[in-house]
Design a protein around this motif. Structure first.
Motif, PDB file in Angstrom:
ATOM      1  N   MET A  25      -6.979  46.171  52.312  1.00  0.00           N
ATOM      2  CA  MET A  25      -6.452  47.518  52.515  1.00  0.00           C
ATOM      3  C   MET A  25      -7.285  48.566  51.810  1.00  0.00           C
ATOM      4  O   MET A  25      -7.096  49.770  52.036  1.00  0.00           O
ATOM      5  CB  MET A  25      -5.002  47.577  52.034  1.00  0.00           C
ATOM      6  CG  MET A  25      -4.024  46.858  52.950  1.00  0.00           C
ATOM      7  SD  MET A  25      -3.920  47.595  54.589  1.00  0.00           S
ATOM      8  CE  MET A  25      -3.143  49.149  54.200  1.00  0.00           C
ATOM      9  N   THR A  26      -8.200  48.145  50.933  1.00  0.00           N
ATOM     10  CA  THR A  26      -9.104  49.105  50.282  1.00  0.00           C
ATOM     11  C   THR A  26      -9.794  49.971  51.327  1.00  0.00           C
ATOM     12  O   THR A  26      -9.954  51.182  51.147  1.00  0.00           O
ATOM     13  CB  THR A  26     -10.155  48.360  49.437  1.00  0.00           C
ATOM     14  OG1 THR A  26      -9.491  47.586  48.443  1.00  0.00           O
ATOM     15  CG2 THR A  26     -11.097  49.347  48.763  1.00  0.00           C
ATOM     16  N   GLU A  27     -10.208  49.350  52.426  1.00  0.00           N
ATOM     17  CA  GLU A  27     -10.898  50.067  53.502  1.00  0.00           C
ATOM     18  C   GLU A  27     -10.033  51.207  54.036  1.00  0.00           C
ATOM     19  O   GLU A  27     -10.511  52.350  54.179  1.00  0.00           O
ATOM     20  CB  GLU A  27     -11.222  49.086  54.626  1.00  0.00           C
ATOM     21  CG  GLU A  27     -11.862  49.705  55.854  1.00  0.00           C
ATOM     22  CD  GLU A  27     -12.086  48.658  56.936  1.00  0.00           C
ATOM     23  OE1 GLU A  27     -13.250  48.238  57.085  1.00  0.00           O
ATOM     24  OE2 GLU A  27     -11.105  48.256  57.607  1.00  0.00           O
ATOM     25  N   LEU A  28      -8.778  50.933  54.311  1.00  0.00           N
ATOM     26  CA  LEU A  28      -7.880  51.966  54.844  1.00  0.00           C
ATOM     27  C   LEU A  28      -7.674  53.083  53.832  1.00  0.00           C
ATOM     28  O   LEU A  28      -7.724  54.270  54.180  1.00  0.00           O
ATOM     29  CB  LEU A  28      -6.548  51.343  55.246  1.00  0.00           C
ATOM     30  CG  LEU A  28      -5.557  52.284  55.964  1.00  0.00           C
ATOM     31  CD1 LEU A  28      -4.718  51.509  56.971  1.00  0.00           C
ATOM     32  CD2 LEU A  28      -4.624  52.984  54.974  1.00  0.00           C
ATOM     33  N   PRO A  34       0.835  45.692  51.900  1.00  0.00           N
ATOM     34  CA  PRO A  34       0.737  44.244  52.128  1.00  0.00           C
ATOM     35  C   PRO A  34       1.205  43.829  53.519  1.00  0.00           C
ATOM     36  O   PRO A  34       0.631  42.909  54.123  1.00  0.00           O
ATOM     37  CB  PRO A  34       1.644  43.667  51.028  1.00  0.00           C
ATOM     38  CG  PRO A  34       1.662  44.710  49.955  1.00  0.00           C
ATOM     39  CD  PRO A  34       1.629  46.006  50.696  1.00  0.00           C
ATOM     40  N   ALA A  35       2.241  44.513  54.042  1.00  0.00           N
ATOM     41  CA  ALA A  35       2.746  44.169  55.376  1.00  0.00           C
ATOM     42  C   ALA A  35       1.728  44.540  56.458  1.00  0.00           C
ATOM     43  O   ALA A  35       1.560  43.816  57.450  1.00  0.00           O
ATOM     44  CB  ALA A  35       4.072  44.878  55.633  1.00  0.00           C
ATOM     45  N   ILE A  36       1.042  45.675  56.280  1.00  0.00           N
ATOM     46  CA  ILE A  36       0.018  46.076  57.249  1.00  0.00           C
ATOM     47  C   ILE A  36      -1.109  45.048  57.252  1.00  0.00           C
ATOM     48  O   ILE A  36      -1.561  44.591  58.313  1.00  0.00           O
ATOM     49  CB  ILE A  36      -0.526  47.484  56.923  1.00  0.00           C
ATOM     50  CG1 ILE A  36       0.568  48.530  57.094  1.00  0.00           C
ATOM     51  CG2 ILE A  36      -1.715  47.819  57.822  1.00  0.00           C
ATOM     52  CD1 ILE A  36       0.153  49.934  56.685  1.00  0.00           C
ATOM     53  N   ALA A  37      -1.569  44.675  56.055  1.00  0.00           N
ATOM     54  CA  ALA A  37      -2.656  43.699  55.955  1.00  0.00           C
ATOM     55  C   ALA A  37      -2.251  42.367  56.596  1.00  0.00           C
ATOM     56  O   ALA A  37      -3.031  41.757  57.345  1.00  0.00           O
ATOM     57  CB  ALA A  37      -3.037  43.495  54.489  1.00  0.00           C
TER      58      ALA A  37
END
Length: 450
Positions: A58-61, A45-48
């Motif tokens: 974040m599904t993509e990552l 969540p923090a990255i997104a």
């Protein structure tokens, strides 16, 4: 020409500096493998948020990372059966470390996702190569225990990754996890180069007259008398060099056994990938538990994973693996349902979360350990890598399910209830694995040695 049986020599050895050095360095490789794979899910969540994206983005990552892991398992892991475990471990640690450090400079989520995919290609090969090297250096009577200790390093890395979300995230950002994940594998390179010997069994199968074997044998046991004219054989039947072929895992009646193992690994690692990538986000989005709070619980829970790994290793030295491993997976299905039903604030939630980690990590460790036992050395890294590759295919699908569950506002109970079906099927497959002829032969040989 005198015949020297490498298999017997290794099995007759006491545990000494060489075996302990291999265990410690390969355990460090497993540690950073577990740290890196699980770390991203804990701070997702923090990255997104840092890229101005919703959590489901974040599904993509996660998909890119799992695709990279699958490619690496199928293509890079078998190279260790061609060029050696130690050489390929050094190469993978170096490349993976550099790519992970570069990830801290990613300007977009897509850029970061691509780098994670590239890093995954080399990350995937670390664990099977490390386990192959340990299993080929350790006497048979302690092999399961040593493999379990290395896998405990993997679990410890998973637990340590929780510290990033719990204590480093607010002060140093999500990049702090990538700095750790990049520097540690680079540290492993000189250790592998200067203190870890290449597998005796790998070298003996490749070239029974390899002159470097004598030096390693004397390092392991200075009392051994060698004339300089030895034929270093692996067992009593080897009479010439044997090079690994990718098809070996399907020959000599291994086809059915291999397909069942692949299916079990696919489903097991699908479950692990789903929980690693999405569990903190599930609790944040479906139960309103901040990721920092859940990270502390997860970090404590993953200590159960270390215990589970050591426990399954001990049990597999004593009992039938194809009966012990299903018990772990049936229990895992039950605990997944339980953590969705028990309130986070309840006193019983933490013990159940610890038990979930104990069973999940112990079950997968049991599968990995079993693979090192039933395939011969010349194909061991390939067998581990390809089984892991089959598992990574499931890992590609798992993040998609997590994104669908969040995007469609599934409840926590529905999300984990559906996910619990997967480990139950794994239990059935491993039980069926015990009925195949190759596994029966292994179990008969093990009983004869007992």
């Amino acid at each position: 020409m005198a015949r020297f049986d490498i298999e017997r020599f290794v099995d007759d050895q006491r545990i000494g500096p060489v075996q302990l050095t291999v265990l410690l360095v390969c355990g460090l490789v497993c540690f950073i493998d577990g740290f890196d794979i699980f770390m991203v899910g804990k701070i997702a969540p923090a990255i997104a948020e840092s890229y101005g994206q919703p959590p489901e983005a974040m599904t993509e990552l996660f998909v890119f990372q799992q695709v990279g892991l699958a490619i690496g398992a199928f293509t890079v892991s078998p190279l260790a059966d061609r060029f050696g475990r130690r050489f390929m471990l050094m190469a993978c640690c170096a490349i993976f470390g550099v790519i992970t450090l570069l990830s801290t400079q990613a300007e977009t989520l897509l850029h970061l996702s691509i780098l994670r995919g590239l890093a995954g290609i080399f990350m995937a090969a670390g664990l099977p190569m490390a386990l192959a090297l340990i299993s080929e250096t350790t006497p048979k009577r302690k092999r399961s225990t040593f493999v379990a200790l290395a896998l405990a390093g993997y679990s410890s890395g998973s637990a340590a990754s929780g510290a990033v979300a719990a204590w480093l995230l607010d002060s140093y950002g999500w990049q702090s996890g990538f700095w750790i994940g990049g520097l540690v594998p680079l540290l492993c390179v000189p250790l592998l180069m200067f203190v870890v010997p290449e597998s005796l069994k790998f070298r003996a199968e490749r070239n029974p007259k390899d002159p470097t074997l004598a030096a390693t044998i004397r390092r392991m046991d200075p009392r051994v008398s060698l004339s300089g004219d030895e034929f270093f054989a692996l067992g009593q039947e080897q009479d010439k060099a044997q090079k690994a072929k990718l098809s070996d895992v399907f020959t000599n009646g291994r086809g059915l056994m291999t397909m069942i193992i692949w299916s079990a690994c696919l489903l097991s690692m699908t479950s692990i990938a789903l929980m690693a990538a999405w569990l903190p986000t599930f609790f944040q989005e479906m139960a309103n538990i901040p990721i920092q709070r859940f990270a502390v619980s997860a970090m404590i829970a993953y200590l159960g994973g270390v215990t589970g790994t050591l426990t399954i290793g001990y049990l597999m030295d004593k009992f039938d693996a194809t009966k012990m491993i299903p018990i772990f997976y049936i229990g895992l299905a039950c605990t997944m349902i339980a953590i969705s039903l028990i309130p986070f604030e309840s006193a019983i939630f933490m013990p159940v979360l610890i038990l979930w980690s104990f069973l999940q990590t112990g079950g997968q460790a049991g599968l990995n350990t079993f693979i090192t036992q039933i395939y011969p050395p010349r194909m061991r890294s390939t067998a581990l890598g390809w089984a892991g590759g089959a598992g990574r295919v499931g890992g590609v699908l798992a993040p998609i399910y997590g994104g669908i569950a969040i995007g469609n506002n599934f409840t926590l109970q529905l999300t984990l209830g559906l996910a619990a079906i997967v480990p139950f099927v794994v239990a059935v497959l491993v039980f069926l694995l015990g009925r195949t002829q190759q596994v029966k032969d292994y179990q008969g040989a093990k009983a004869a040695l007992a």
